[in-house]
Design a protein around this motif. Structure first.
Motif, mmCIF file in Angstrom:
data_model
loop_
_atom_site.group_PDB
_atom_site.id
_atom_site.type_symbol
_atom_site.label_atom_id
_atom_site.label_comp_id
_atom_site.label_asym_id
_atom_site.label_seq_id
_atom_site.Cartn_x
_atom_site.Cartn_y
_atom_site.Cartn_z
ATOM 1 N N ASP A 1 0.741 -1.166 0.115
ATOM 2 C CA ASP A 1 -0.022 -0.188 0.052
ATOM 3 C C ASP A 1 0.806 1.284 0.022
ATOM 4 N N ALA A 2 1.860 1.441 -0.883
ATOM 5 C CA ALA A 2 2.739 2.336 -0.664
ATOM 6 C C ALA A 2 2.063 3.698 -1.093
ATOM 7 N N ALA A 3 1.111 3.656 -2.256
ATOM 8 C CA ALA A 3 0.514 4.949 -2.606
ATOM 9 C C ALA A 3 -0.245 5.591 -1.492
ATOM 10 N N THR A 4 -1.020 4.517 -0.876
ATOM 11 C CA THR A 4 -1.970 4.952 0.394
ATOM 12 C C THR A 4 -1.096 5.726 1.279
ATOM 13 N N LEU A 5 0.312 4.990 1.723
ATOM 14 C CA LEU A 5 1.024 5.609 2.715
ATOM 15 C C LEU A 5 1.723 6.756 2.424
ATOM 16 N N ILE A 6 1.791 7.085 0.877
ATOM 17 C CA ILE A 6 2.499 8.341 0.632
ATOM 18 C C ILE A 6 1.448 9.371 0.632
ATOM 19 N N GLY A 7 -0.001 8.870 0.346
ATOM 20 C CA GLY A 7 -0.988 10.082 0.415
ATOM 21 C C GLY A 7 -1.260 10.503 1.749
ATOM 22 N N SER A 8 -1.068 9.586 2.855
ATOM 23 C CA SER A 8 -1.358 10.166 4.189
ATOM 24 C C SER A 8 -0.205 10.467 5.110
ATOM 25 N N ALA A 9 0.898 10.606 4.415
ATOM 26 C CA ALA A 9 2.176 10.901 5.332
ATOM 27 C C ALA A 9 2.083 12.648 5.377
ATOM 28 N N GLY A 10 2.651 13.076 6.257
ATOM 29 C CA GLY A 10 2.788 14.505 6.483
ATOM 30 C C GLY A 10 3.836 15.261 5.547
ATOM 31 N N ILE A 11 5.214 14.169 5.659
ATOM 32 C CA ILE A 11 6.128 14.809 4.554
ATOM 33 C C ILE A 11 6.767 13.171 3.858
ATOM 34 N N VAL A 12 6.877 13.499 2.584
ATOM 35 C CA VAL A 12 7.640 12.222 2.003
ATOM 36 C C VAL A 12 8.916 12.531 1.491
ATOM 37 N N VAL A 13 9.810 11.635 1.743
ATOM 38 C CA VAL A 13 11.213 11.613 1.495
ATOM 39 C C VAL A 13 11.539 10.643 0.274
ATOM 40 N N GLY A 14 12.228 10.625 -0.652
ATOM 41 C CA GLY A 14 12.444 9.867 -1.633
ATOM 42 C C GLY A 14 13.217 10.417 -2.928
ATOM 43 N N ALA A 15 13.499 9.503 -3.625
ATOM 44 C CA ALA A 15 14.527 9.797 -4.906
ATOM 45 C C ALA A 15 13.520 10.488 -5.792
ATOM 46 N N ALA A 16 14.094 10.439 -7.222
ATOM 47 C CA ALA A 16 13.244 11.196 -8.240
ATOM 48 C C ALA A 16 12.893 10.187 -9.276
ATOM 49 N N GLY A 17 12.727 8.860 -8.915
ATOM 50 C CA GLY A 17 12.062 8.152 -9.720
ATOM 51 C C GLY A 17 10.698 8.257 -10.240
ATOM 52 N N ASP A 18 10.163 7.621 -11.397
ATOM 53 C CA ASP A 18 8.669 8.142 -11.618
ATOM 54 C C ASP A 18 7.853 7.580 -10.842
ATOM 55 N N GLY A 19 8.179 6.673 -10.069
ATOM 56 C CA GLY A 19 6.721 5.937 -9.217
ATOM 57 C C GLY A 19 6.561 6.912 -8.102
ATOM 58 N N VAL A 20 7.586 6.996 -7.113
ATOM 59 C CA VAL A 20 7.408 7.866 -6.104
ATOM 60 C C VAL A 20 6.993 9.560 -6.686
ATOM 61 N N VAL A 21 7.680 9.848 -7.425
ATOM 62 C CA VAL A 21 7.380 11.244 -8.003
ATOM 63 C C VAL A 21 5.827 11.458 -8.202
ATOM 64 N N SER A 22 5.349 10.410 -8.970
ATOM 65 C CA SER A 22 4.020 10.418 -9.349
ATOM 66 C C SER A 22 3.072 10.439 -8.403
ATOM 67 N N ALA A 23 3.244 9.519 -7.401
ATOM 68 C CA ALA A 23 2.397 9.369 -6.331
ATOM 69 C C ALA A 23 2.476 10.784 -5.475
ATOM 70 N N VAL A 24 3.546 11.256 -5.175
ATOM 71 C CA VAL A 24 3.592 12.385 -4.242
ATOM 72 C C VAL A 24 2.835 13.535 -5.281
ATOM 73 N N LEU A 25 3.082 13.673 -6.502
ATOM 74 C CA LEU A 25 2.204 14.885 -7.132
ATOM 75 C C LEU A 25 0.855 14.519 -7.127
ATOM 76 N N ALA A 26 0.482 13.127 -7.161
ATOM 77 C CA ALA A 26 -1.109 12.807 -7.451
ATOM 78 C C ALA A 26 -1.635 13.287 -6.016
ATOM 79 N N HIS A 27 -0.995 13.182 -4.902
ATOM 80 C CA HIS A 27 -1.553 13.165 -3.577
ATOM 81 C C HIS A 27 -1.221 14.456 -2.998
ATOM 82 N N ARG A 28 -0.310 15.311 -3.774
ATOM 83 C CA ARG A 28 0.378 16.759 -3.372
ATOM 84 C C ARG A 28 0.454 16.656 -1.918
#
Length: 349
Positions: free
Chosen positions: A237-264
């Motif tokens: 459930d990585a996308a769900t965890l990203i969407g509910s996190a106060g702050i996300v830390v990660g690299a600049a791969g397409d997967g994490v960047v897309s999920a961060v941008l989707a959930h703002r």
């Protein structure tokens, strides 16, 4: 029966496979995936399993031997490469695909073009203006970029942009996030960067003790685990965890960047070294648009509180990063392109 669409899947990292499944399942008649290690990992899509082409356990995508200027990876006398080339050629001859999506390999794109198959080349981020990439781009019927146009590298020429179909969030937004856990700093680690050093994350957690640090993905166990650091390993459930996190830390791969941008979500971007400055280029664009706090080097322990303060201060979401997305949109574009290339009698440029 409709002629199939093929999708070549590179085996370094997991984003290529995830994109292929999302797009393939959205196509009206599906797609056949061609790649290494896909058996049992392709959803409900048919697979042509290919032998491994790596020289060792690592894979940088570029070999070190003398080779033609239009190729990246062409080691000689490699049985795996001989067999995978033969299998792809046989599939092309038997199935007569109307289109082959190549995600990614300039050699496979050239093989398909030599076999008279129109290609769609997946154009990743970074400064990919070397001769092999430019030849693959010119020879393709279309280019597919799995990111927002605003994140394209500043040096990308106009003709490449005009040929590109920009498709952020191909894998979708994921499950709806729950209530935001403002005190959680979620560290997202992917498959492409190897195993992360847990001691580094322990230092970061100690630097900001009033936050709960949660790490998902491959990470070593630190010698001493701070009470505010949790290692979850691989999660579904990585996308769900990203969407509910106060702050996300990660690299600049397409997967994490897309999920961060989707959930703002507020994002601290630590780009990893990749060929063609893929992640550095994207991270710089994120930073310039105000979508992330970026650190090109590993932050010293004293820097972490400043990074968290900086990213929390970002409030307005960049309008440039609001764009239509999703695999259905990509699928309709591919089907139209496939129809166009098979019905046309003109030579594909």
């Amino acid at each position: 029966m409709s002629r199939p669409i093929g999708y070549y899947v590179h085996h370094h990292g997991d984003g290529h496979r995830q994109r292929a499944i999302a797009v393939g399942q959205a196509l009206e008649h599906g797609a056949t995936l061609l790649g290494t290690g896909l058996a049992g990992r392709s959803g409900d899509l048919p697979v042509v399993e290919l032998p491994d082409d790596r020289l060792d356990d690592g894979f940088a995508g570029i070999d070190q031997t003398e080779r033609p200027a239009s190729l990246h990876y062409a080691p000689v006398d490699h049985e795996g490469i001989r067999q995978r080339t033969a299998l792809i050629s046989r599939w092309i001859a038997e199935e007569r695909p109307r289109l082959l999506v190549v995600d990614v390999s300039v050699e496979i794109a050239m093989l398909a073009r030599l076999a008279s198959v129109p290609t769609v080349y997946v154009r990743l981020s970074g400064k990919r203006l070397d001769k092999p990439h430019l030849d693959a781009f010119r020879g393709a019927a279309g280019l597919l970029a799995p990111f927002h146009e605003a994140l394209d590298d500043d040096e990308t020429p106009d003709w490449l942009r005009e040929k590109t179909f920009y498709a952020p969030l191909i894998n979708g937004v994921g499950a709806t996030a729950g209530q935001i856990e403002e005190d959680v700093v979620l560290v997202v680690l992917g498959r492409g960067g190897g195993v992360s050093d847990g001691d580094r994350w322990a230092q970061a957690a100690r630097a900001v003790p009033d936050r709960r640090w949660r790490v998902i993905g491959p990470c070593t166990v630190p010698r001493t685990l701070p009470p505010n650091l949790e290692l979850r390993g691989w999660v579904d459930d990585a996308a769900t965890l990203i969407g509910s996190a106060g702050i996300v830390v990660g690299a600049a791969g397409d997967g994490v960047v897309s999920a961060v941008l989707a959930h703002r979500r507020p994002f601290i971007c630590l780009p990893e070294a990749r060929p063609f400055d893929e992640q550095v280029s994207k991270a710089r664009r994120l930073g310039s648009l105000g979508a992330a706090a970026v650190s090109l080097d590993w932050p010293e322990q004293s820097v972490w509180p400043k990074l968290l303060d900086a990213v929390r201060a970002t409030s307005a979401w960049p309008r440039e990063l609001e764009a239509p997305c999703g695999s259905e949109r990509v699928a309709r574009w591919l089907e139209a392109l496939g129809q166009q290339t098979t019905s046309s009698r003109s030579h594909i440029a």
